[in-house]
Design a protein around this motif. Structure first.
Motif, PDB file in Angstrom:
ATOM      1  N   LYS A  55      60.212  47.246  83.649  1.00  0.00           N
ATOM      2  CA  LYS A  55      59.286  47.330  83.443  1.00  0.00           C
ATOM      3  C   LYS A  55      58.720  46.435  82.733  1.00  0.00           C
ATOM      4  O   LYS A  55      58.649  46.391  81.003  1.00  0.00           O
ATOM      5  CB  LYS A  55      58.425  48.465  83.266  1.00  0.00           C
ATOM      6  CG  LYS A  55      58.901  49.745  84.735  1.00  0.00           C
ATOM      7  CD  LYS A  55      58.276  51.140  84.154  1.00  0.00           C
ATOM      8  CE  LYS A  55      58.179  51.851  85.759  1.00  0.00           C
ATOM      9  NZ  LYS A  55      57.638  53.074  85.103  1.00  0.00           N
ATOM     10  N   VAL A  56      57.603  45.512  82.870  1.00  0.00           N
ATOM     11  CA  VAL A  56      56.751  44.475  81.891  1.00  0.00           C
ATOM     12  C   VAL A  56      55.620  45.273  81.508  1.00  0.00           C
ATOM     13  O   VAL A  56      55.149  45.149  83.480  1.00  0.00           O
ATOM     14  CB  VAL A  56      57.138  43.089  82.412  1.00  0.00           C
ATOM     15  CG1 VAL A  56      56.319  42.709  81.561  1.00  0.00           C
ATOM     16  CG2 VAL A  56      57.892  42.514  82.489  1.00  0.00           C
ATOM     17  N   LYS A  57      54.634  45.614  80.586  1.00  0.00           N
ATOM     18  CA  LYS A  57      52.954  45.789  81.235  1.00  0.00           C
ATOM     19  C   LYS A  57      52.662  45.229  79.837  1.00  0.00           C
ATOM     20  O   LYS A  57      52.842  44.420  79.366  1.00  0.00           O
ATOM     21  CB  LYS A  57      53.836  47.104  80.133  1.00  0.00           C
ATOM     22  CG  LYS A  57      51.839  47.810  80.236  1.00  0.00           C
ATOM     23  CD  LYS A  57      51.966  49.555  79.954  1.00  0.00           C
ATOM     24  CE  LYS A  57      50.588  49.640  79.492  1.00  0.00           C
ATOM     25  NZ  LYS A  57      50.107  51.126  79.293  1.00  0.00           N
ATOM     26  N   TYR A  81      47.011  37.037  86.000  1.00  0.00           N
ATOM     27  CA  TYR A  81      48.815  36.645  84.791  1.00  0.00           C
ATOM     28  C   TYR A  81      49.865  36.095  85.977  1.00  0.00           C
ATOM     29  O   TYR A  81      49.996  36.228  86.754  1.00  0.00           O
ATOM     30  CB  TYR A  81      48.945  37.543  84.232  1.00  0.00           C
ATOM     31  CG  TYR A  81      48.378  37.875  83.013  1.00  0.00           C
ATOM     32  CD1 TYR A  81      48.290  37.615  81.571  1.00  0.00           C
ATOM     33  CD2 TYR A  81      47.165  39.145  83.281  1.00  0.00           C
ATOM     34  CE1 TYR A  81      47.292  37.744  80.704  1.00  0.00           C
ATOM     35  CE2 TYR A  81      46.380  39.333  82.593  1.00  0.00           C
ATOM     36  CZ  TYR A  81      46.365  38.712  81.166  1.00  0.00           C
ATOM     37  OH  TYR A  81      45.313  39.065  80.043  1.00  0.00           O
ATOM     38  N   GLY A  82      51.129  35.251  85.450  1.00  0.00           N
ATOM     39  CA  GLY A  82      52.184  34.789  86.171  1.00  0.00           C
ATOM     40  C   GLY A  82      52.844  35.155  85.060  1.00  0.00           C
ATOM     41  O   GLY A  82      52.634  34.684  83.866  1.00  0.00           O
TER      42      GLY A  82
END
Length: 94
Positions: A55-57, A81-82
């Motif tokens: 996961k990216v937070k 965001y990209g």
């Protein structure tokens, strides 16, 4: 090779099978499978391992205060965001 009956006492009627090591890139399957054994018979157990995922937070903060709240009447809402990988991300099994 040895038959299943060579590994177990012939008095055993039921054994329990559990994965002890998962393949690279997969979560350990903790399910226990009940298997009824019989001398001279080959049995198979089908189990499924779940892929490991990440996961990216992203949390936007004020550059000057390093706080999650903007200064004064400003707002941190509305940012877009990209997320890009430097190279293709491929699971170990291809």
């Amino acid at each position: 090779g040895k038959a299943v009956s060579d590994y177990f006492d012939s008095a055993l009627k039921t054994v329990y099978v559990k994965e002890v090591t998962a393949p690279t890139g997969y979560k350990l399957n903790t399910e226990v499978y009940k298997v009824d054994v019989a001398a001279g018979k080959t049995l198979s157990v089908t189990a499924t391992d779940e892929r490991v995922t990440g996961k990216v937070k992203i949390a936007k903060i004020d550059k000057e205060t390093l706080a999650f709240k903007a200064q004064g009447d400003s707002t941190l809402r509305g940012a877009v965001y990209g997320l890009y990988a430097k190279e293709d991300i491929v699971h170990p099994d291809g």
